[in-house]
Enzyme design. Sequence first.
Site, PDB file in Angstrom:
ATOM      1  N   HIS A  57       0.832  -1.200   0.000  1.00 16.85           N
ATOM      2  CA  HIS A  57       0.000   0.000   0.000  1.00 16.85           C
ATOM      3  C   HIS A  57       0.872   1.259   0.000  1.00 16.85           C
ATOM      4  O   HIS A  57       0.696   2.169  -0.824  1.00 16.85           O
ATOM      5  CB  HIS A  57      -0.901  -0.039   1.235  1.00 16.85           C
ATOM      6  CG  HIS A  57      -1.804   1.138   1.395  1.00 16.85           C
ATOM      7  ND1 HIS A  57      -3.161   1.077   1.156  1.00 16.85           N
ATOM      8  CD2 HIS A  57      -1.562   2.425   1.774  1.00 16.85           C
ATOM      9  CE1 HIS A  57      -3.709   2.262   1.379  1.00 16.85           C
ATOM     10  NE2 HIS A  57      -2.763   3.098   1.768  1.00 16.85           N
ATOM     11  N   GLU A  58       1.832   1.307   0.916  1.00 20.43           N
ATOM     12  CA  GLU A  58       2.666   2.501   1.046  1.00 20.43           C
ATOM     13  C   GLU A  58       3.661   2.636  -0.107  1.00 20.43           C
ATOM     14  O   GLU A  58       3.979   3.743  -0.539  1.00 20.43           O
ATOM     15  CB  GLU A  58       3.399   2.480   2.387  1.00 20.43           C
ATOM     16  CG  GLU A  58       2.485   2.418   3.599  1.00 20.43           C
ATOM     17  CD  GLU A  58       1.510   3.589   3.655  1.00 20.43           C
ATOM     18  OE1 GLU A  58       1.821   4.667   3.112  1.00 20.43           O
ATOM     19  OE2 GLU A  58       0.423   3.424   4.238  1.00 20.43           O
ATOM     20  N   HIS A  61       1.879   4.387  -2.897  1.00 21.34           N
ATOM     21  CA  HIS A  61       1.852   5.834  -2.680  1.00 21.34           C
ATOM     22  C   HIS A  61       3.159   6.460  -3.167  1.00 21.34           C
ATOM     23  O   HIS A  61       3.161   7.437  -3.912  1.00 21.34           O
ATOM     24  CB  HIS A  61       1.702   6.144  -1.192  1.00 21.34           C
ATOM     25  CG  HIS A  61       0.314   6.033  -0.653  1.00 21.34           C
ATOM     26  ND1 HIS A  61      -0.780   6.594  -1.271  1.00 21.34           N
ATOM     27  CD2 HIS A  61      -0.160   5.444   0.488  1.00 21.34           C
ATOM     28  CE1 HIS A  61      -1.868   6.351  -0.542  1.00 21.34           C
ATOM     29  NE2 HIS A  61      -1.517   5.655   0.516  1.00 21.34           N
TER      30      HIS A  61
END
Length: 256
Positions: A57-58, A61
């Site tokens: 997820h990160e 980003h």
Amino acid sequence: MTAVPAKPVAPPNNLIGLGLLAAFLAFGAALVLAPAGKSPLTFAFIMTGWVLAVMAHEFAHAGVAWLAGDHTVREKGYLSFDPRRYGDLGTSLVIPLIALALGGIGFPGGAVYLRNDLMRGPGWRAAASLAGPGATLLVLLVLASVLGLWTPSASTSPLFAALAMLAFLQATALILNLLPLPGLDGFNAIRPFLPRSWAPAIRKAEGVALLLLLAAVLLLPGFSDLLFGGAVVLAAALGVPVEAMQTGWDAFHFWR
């Protein structure tokens, strides 16, 4: 994801992420041989898988932010396989672990600190915010696809139930992350288009929003049921069996 800059205190170490991946695979292999029922092994497998999913997820980003012009993400170690790069102890580990242990909820965890001023316009900033939920959705789709390959005779195994529970957690995380609350990705996707004069108030709200959300999930009547119901419907629509999610839920909470 948030926009407050931070600098890692040590260079990233990809061996940490590889070690987590090895542990995840080892726990999975052990579950193949484990008897059905509640087990700390199921808890360890799901928790390790959760950390790996947060990393994905990160990383998403940071990857989109790099494409958008914020090349400081490489210096901060966000484009590595080291979970230590993604946030602080409280918001990245303690709060999500409490949410998982007490409520079995895929609470948002992890944080990459991006330089919005370096990105090429509000559209790219919004894309960087939505990249994390996009990665969470991808993990959910992969898990659902893997479960879909199982034969009916093998679908009663502890590993199948653990994967179904992990998929359910991704569904809850996806729903929570897309809520339009300060500090969450759903709000950060619209934040670039809001008046700049709102920024001080938004920064103040970010400090308490996650704690209030956790309190609502654990204490507000009906809120957790709505969240769980939505996550079950989403995961089931993608092919994750509801019965397996329930079995995985029970095995995950081995202390109850």
